[in-house]
Design a protein around this motif. Structure first.
Motif, short mmCIF file in Angstrom:
data_model
loop_
_atom_site.label_atom_id
_atom_site.label_comp_id
_atom_site.label_asym_id
_atom_site.label_seq_id
_atom_site.Cartn_x
_atom_site.Cartn_y
_atom_site.Cartn_z
N TYR A 49 0.80 -1.23 0.00
CA TYR A 49 0.00 0.00 0.00
C TYR A 49 0.83 1.28 0.00
CZ TYR A 49 -4.01 -2.99 0.63
OH TYR A 49 -4.98 -3.95 0.42
N GLY A 100 3.93 -0.59 -9.21
CA GLY A 100 3.03 -1.32 -10.08
C GLY A 100 2.88 -0.68 -11.45
N ARG A 146 -1.49 -1.61 -8.49
CA ARG A 146 -1.24 -2.29 -7.22
C ARG A 146 -1.43 -3.81 -7.35
NH1 ARG A 146 -3.88 0.86 -4.21
NH2 ARG A 146 -2.09 2.05 -3.43
N ASP A 147 -2.42 -4.23 -8.13
CA ASP A 147 -2.65 -5.66 -8.30
C ASP A 147 -1.44 -6.35 -8.94
OD1 ASP A 147 -5.14 -5.36 -7.17
OD2 ASP A 147 -6.19 -5.21 -9.10
N GLU A 148 -0.86 -5.67 -9.89
CA GLU A 148 0.34 -6.22 -10.54
C GLU A 148 1.49 -6.31 -9.55
OE1 GLU A 148 2.49 -7.71 -13.85
OE2 GLU A 148 0.37 -7.23 -13.66
N ILE A 157 1.27 -6.70 -6.31
CA ILE A 157 1.02 -7.79 -5.36
C ILE A 157 1.57 -9.10 -5.90
CG2 ILE A 157 -0.79 -9.20 -4.29
CD1 ILE A 157 -2.47 -6.67 -4.03
N GLN A 158 1.34 -9.36 -7.19
CA GLN A 158 1.85 -10.59 -7.79
C GLN A 158 3.37 -10.60 -7.84
OE1 GLN A 158 -1.49 -12.12 -7.66
NE2 GLN A 158 -0.10 -13.31 -8.91
N GLY A 207 -5.69 -9.98 -2.45
CA GLY A 207 -5.83 -10.14 -3.90
C GLY A 207 -4.76 -10.95 -4.60
N PHE A 208 -3.84 -11.55 -3.89
CA PHE A 208 -2.81 -12.35 -4.54
C PHE A 208 -3.42 -13.64 -5.08
CE2 PHE A 208 0.63 -15.61 -4.21
CZ PHE A 208 1.50 -15.06 -5.14
N SER A 209 -3.00 -14.05 -6.25
CA SER A 209 -3.51 -15.29 -6.85
C SER A 209 -2.34 -16.21 -7.17
CB SER A 209 -4.30 -15.00 -8.13
OG SER A 209 -3.48 -14.37 -9.10
#
Length: 283
Positions: free
Chosen positions: A69, A76, A83-85, A87-88, A159-161
């Protein structure tokens, strides 16, 4: 004239076996039993001193939320997403970092056992000295597994996958192998350094450049050339990149996996004999 009995000279006392000889007489089964008993002793100590688990429980949460954050938006975007990118990208790197930070705990705990007289007690018991070191490593691996589990749970919540469960398990195993290699370094420091504070200070001086001079938190393409050269040989970069490839897919991982395993084997072959020798000399 009566014969006088001739007394035989008193037998010389048999030499006491040295500690190394006593260790050699303990079989594999005995070493396993002693290691198990010492693991139980260390776990009971953790149960009585729950604060000793704060680093394993809180550090994954704080680091994950802080980096995602605070830096997730800007880094990212540099990765071509948001941010989603990030996280991965960062979660596998943080998993690699956990092993390094947890490994430092085995050195401080080992040193505290010397300072509080616990090692004097062990010296008087008929146990293999290698069992003392192995028990420390086993308990620290359990702490590392707990920290990694908490890290992944928090990551999944935000949100990590994971693309491959088998890849995830392989990444965790690779981080554990590298963590064991680092533990031999900190076990040596725990024997030769005078205080736990000195180990922590020296550990941070070494860990900080390795962590931030790697691909754990950000890609290395924008770094200066001399720093990129350092990151290329930094084992944390190889471990982080291998974990990303195993968990997220989309990139070859064989080279990074072999480099990480090579570093792990080399560190163990060099530092384990030194740690064992220093421990035997001191005890």
């Amino acid at each position: 004239m009566s014969a006088t009995a001739v007394k035989a000279p008193p037998a010389a006392p048999s030499p006491q076996p040295t500690r190394d000889q006593a260790d050699a007489r303990i079989g594999l089964r005995g070493h396993i039993r002693h290691t198990g008993a010492l693991v139980r002793r260390n776990l009971l100590w953790i149960k009585q001193d729950a604060e000793s688990m704060f680093d394993a429980v809180l550090m994954p949460i704080i680091f994950t939320l802080l980096f995602v954050y605070v830096f997730g938006g800007s880094v990212g975007q540099a990765l071509g997403g948001g941010r989603d990118e990030y996280i991965q990208y960062v979660i596998p790197g943080l998993m690699a970092m956990m092993g390094m930070n947890m490994a430092m705990g085995v050195g401080t705990g080992f040193n505290q056992d010397f300072q509080t007289g616990v090692m004097d007690r062990f010296r008087s018991l008929p146990i293999g000295r290698s069992s003392v070191m192995l028990a420390k490593i086993v308990v620290e691996l359990l702490r590392m597994l707990i920290a990694t589990t908490i890290l992944l749970v928090v990551a999944l919540i935000i949100g990590f996958s994971v693309e491959s469960v088998l890849g995830l398990l392989a990444a965790v195993g690779l981080a554990m192998v590298f963590g064991i290699a680092l533990m031999w370094i900190f076990l040596t420091m725990g024997v030769v350094m005078k205080s736990a504070q000195a180990i922590q200070g020296m550990g941070f001086l070494v860990l900080m450049p390795l962590q931030f001079g790697s691909s754990i938190f950000a890609p290395t393409q924008s770094m200066p050339g001399w720093l990129q050269a350092f990151t290329d040989y930094n084992p944390l970069s190889s471990l982080a990149d291998a974990a990303r490839g195993l968990m997220n897919g989309g990139q070859p991982v064989a080279h990074d996996v072999w480099v990480t395993l090579g570093w792990s084997v080399a560190l163990t072959l060099v530092m384990a004999p030194i740690a064992i020798h220093k421990f035997r000399t001191k005890t």
